[in-house]
Design a protein around this motif. Structure first.
Motif, mmCIF file in Angstrom:
data_model
loop_
_atom_site.group_PDB
_atom_site.id
_atom_site.type_symbol
_atom_site.label_atom_id
_atom_site.label_comp_id
_atom_site.label_asym_id
_atom_site.label_seq_id
_atom_site.Cartn_x
_atom_site.Cartn_y
_atom_site.Cartn_z
ATOM 1 N N THR A 2 0.642 -1.348 0.087
ATOM 2 C CA THR A 2 0.020 0.090 -0.003
ATOM 3 C C THR A 2 0.877 0.964 -0.090
ATOM 4 O OG1 THR A 2 -2.085 -0.795 1.794
ATOM 5 C CG2 THR A 2 -1.540 1.139 1.702
ATOM 6 N N SER A 3 0.549 2.667 -0.820
ATOM 7 C CA SER A 3 1.293 3.248 -0.745
ATOM 8 C C SER A 3 0.169 4.656 -0.507
ATOM 9 C CB SER A 3 2.067 3.396 -2.067
ATOM 10 O OG SER A 3 0.903 3.940 -3.263
ATOM 11 N N TRP A 4 0.670 5.680 0.063
ATOM 12 C CA TRP A 4 -0.115 6.557 -0.223
ATOM 13 C C TRP A 4 1.221 7.799 -0.319
ATOM 14 C CZ3 TRP A 4 0.932 3.191 3.139
ATOM 15 C CH2 TRP A 4 0.381 2.414 3.912
ATOM 16 N N TYR A 17 -5.327 13.242 -2.612
ATOM 17 C CA TYR A 17 -4.911 12.710 -1.384
ATOM 18 C C TYR A 17 -5.159 11.044 -1.678
ATOM 19 C CZ TYR A 17 -3.293 16.375 0.466
ATOM 20 O OH TYR A 17 -2.741 17.737 1.350
ATOM 21 N N GLU A 19 -5.041 6.204 -1.459
ATOM 22 C CA GLU A 19 -4.571 5.362 -0.806
ATOM 23 C C GLU A 19 -4.312 4.587 -2.400
ATOM 24 O OE1 GLU A 19 -5.343 2.810 3.052
ATOM 25 O OE2 GLU A 19 -6.231 3.278 1.930
ATOM 26 N N ASP A 21 -3.090 0.364 -3.966
ATOM 27 C CA ASP A 21 -2.771 -0.857 -3.415
ATOM 28 C C ASP A 21 -1.697 -1.004 -4.711
ATOM 29 O OD1 ASP A 21 -3.028 -1.218 -6.448
ATOM 30 O OD2 ASP A 21 -5.589 -2.829 -5.576
ATOM 31 N N ARG A 28 -8.407 3.949 -1.195
ATOM 32 C CA ARG A 28 -9.270 5.437 -1.588
ATOM 33 C C ARG A 28 -8.548 6.226 -1.323
ATOM 34 N NH1 ARG A 28 -9.025 5.252 5.115
ATOM 35 N NH2 ARG A 28 -7.088 4.682 4.694
ATOM 36 N N GLU A 86 4.909 11.684 -1.741
ATOM 37 C CA GLU A 86 4.285 10.766 -0.773
ATOM 38 C C GLU A 86 4.256 11.099 0.310
ATOM 39 O OE1 GLU A 86 6.667 6.665 -0.041
ATOM 40 O OE2 GLU A 86 7.341 6.482 -2.396
ATOM 41 N N ALA A 89 0.959 7.476 5.714
ATOM 42 C CA ALA A 89 -0.376 7.354 6.620
ATOM 43 C C ALA A 89 -0.516 8.019 7.398
ATOM 44 C CB ALA A 89 0.139 5.565 7.198
ATOM 45 N N PHE A 92 -3.005 10.554 5.752
ATOM 46 C CA PHE A 92 -3.392 10.374 4.969
ATOM 47 C C PHE A 92 -5.294 9.812 6.516
ATOM 48 C CE2 PHE A 92 -6.339 7.611 2.315
ATOM 49 C CZ PHE A 92 -6.841 7.572 1.440
ATOM 50 N N GLU A 93 -4.742 9.480 6.757
ATOM 51 C CA GLU A 93 -6.045 9.305 7.671
ATOM 52 C C GLU A 93 -6.435 9.914 8.522
ATOM 53 O OE1 GLU A 93 -7.002 5.857 7.968
ATOM 54 O OE2 GLU A 93 -5.741 4.699 6.902
ATOM 55 N N TRP A 96 -8.512 11.849 5.787
ATOM 56 C CA TRP A 96 -9.270 11.073 5.399
ATOM 57 C C TRP A 96 -11.008 11.102 6.405
ATOM 58 C CZ3 TRP A 96 -12.007 7.916 1.857
ATOM 59 C CH2 TRP A 96 -12.856 7.235 2.402
#
Length: 105
Positions: A2-4, A17, A19, A21, A28, A86, A89, A92-93, A96
């Motif tokens: 996974t990358s963000w 932004y 997320e 696979d 997302r 990049e 995480a 990003f969270e 989100w």
């Protein structure tokens, strides 16, 4: 893995932004307007697939009006986009959660 990451659409003053696979597909996506930092998209592949498999077109339309449209296709080459980088995480969270709260209200 996974990358963000994020990219910027200057014409629309919009930060995107993602997320992604292992195959560089969006899992997302959050979009935030640059001018006022207002989230305009917070879409999830899991939710979209659930609606596709268990609901009707009207439900999908309501979802897209509320949470926006998830990017389709591979995001390969994102590194070549303006201001691409990049993101951790955790960042990003946080985005989100804020976007879902704003758009879900």
């Amino acid at each position: 893995m996974t990358s963000w990451f994020r990219t910027y659409y200057e014409d629309e003053d919009l930060w995107l932004y993602f997320e992604a696979d292992d195959e560089s597909w969006a899992v997302r996506q959050v979009e935030v307007r640059g001018a006022d930092s207002k989230p305009v998209t917070a879409a999830s592949l899991e939710e979209v697939l659930h609606l596709r498999d268990h609901a009707d077109l009207a439900a999908m339309g309501r979802y897209e009006r509320q949470y926006g449209v998830l990017a389709e296709g591979s995001l390969d080459g994102w590194q070549d986009q303006p201001h691409a980088s990049e993101v951790p995480a955790e960042e990003f969270e946080r985005l989100w959660a804020e976007a879902r709260q704003t758009l879900g209200a």
